[in-house]
Design an enzyme around this catalytic site. Sequence first.
Site, PDB file in Angstrom:
ATOM      1  N   HIS A   1       2.816  33.230  39.079  1.00 22.51           N
ATOM      2  CA  HIS A   1       2.163  32.608  37.903  1.00 22.51           C
ATOM      3  C   HIS A   1       2.404  33.436  36.666  1.00 22.51           C
ATOM      4  O   HIS A   1       1.463  34.041  36.169  1.00 22.51           O
ATOM      5  CB  HIS A   1       0.667  32.471  38.166  1.00 22.51           C
ATOM      6  CG  HIS A   1      -0.016  31.467  37.300  1.00 22.51           C
ATOM      7  ND1 HIS A   1      -0.599  31.792  36.093  1.00 22.51           N
ATOM      8  CD2 HIS A   1      -0.201  30.140  37.461  1.00 22.51           C
ATOM      9  CE1 HIS A   1      -1.150  30.715  35.557  1.00 22.51           C
ATOM     10  NE2 HIS A   1      -0.926  29.702  36.377  1.00 22.51           N
ATOM     11  N   PHE A   2       3.412  33.542  36.101  1.00 22.07           N
ATOM     12  CA  PHE A   2       4.750  33.055  36.387  1.00 22.07           C
ATOM     13  C   PHE A   2       5.667  34.260  36.348  1.00 22.07           C
ATOM     14  O   PHE A   2       5.493  35.126  35.491  1.00 22.07           O
ATOM     15  CB  PHE A   2       5.170  32.004  35.358  1.00 22.07           C
ATOM     16  CG  PHE A   2       4.219  30.842  35.290  1.00 22.07           C
ATOM     17  CD1 PHE A   2       4.298  29.818  36.220  1.00 22.07           C
ATOM     18  CD2 PHE A   2       3.228  30.784  34.328  1.00 22.07           C
ATOM     19  CE1 PHE A   2       3.419  28.729  36.162  1.00 22.07           C
ATOM     20  CE2 PHE A   2       2.355  29.705  34.270  1.00 22.07           C
ATOM     21  CZ  PHE A   2       2.439  28.675  35.185  1.00 22.07           C
TER      22      PHE A   2
END
Length: 153
Positions: free
Chosen positions: A57-58
């Site tokens: 994420h991410f």
Amino acid sequence: MNEETGTLGSADIARILKALPHRYPFLMVDRVTGMRADEFAIGIKNVTANEPQFMGHFPDNPVFPGVLMIEGMAQTAGVLCICSGEAGNATKSVFFLTIDKAKFRKQVVPGDTIEYHVTKIARKRMMWWYRAEAKVQGALVAEAEVGAMIVNA
């Protein structure tokens, strides 16, 4: 607790671990300050790049997940309720009841320090509801109303 002011002081990580059942990697608060009875507190979360959620994420643009900010709000409120003594003295478990009016305003990234400002809205028996705001350097990044129930473990 200071009987005249209702202040509980602060909770360091050792006190938080005694109050909550949560453990790494799901503990979303590092310290709680400014506790007043079961009415108000500020939870502190230092966001670091090595946290597991950033693997997905991410990977190329790490953003702290909003749902984990909501969890941090609830954990701050849980520490406040348990440390205030209003929930009694037996070992406790904290269970989410509600999340309402959640809004995410700005991204939080590694290196940020989140402050979870929680203010009691209501209490009924062993259920509490709080208005919570997550702030980074004074700027509002997320907000919600959270409710939880505390039960004997």
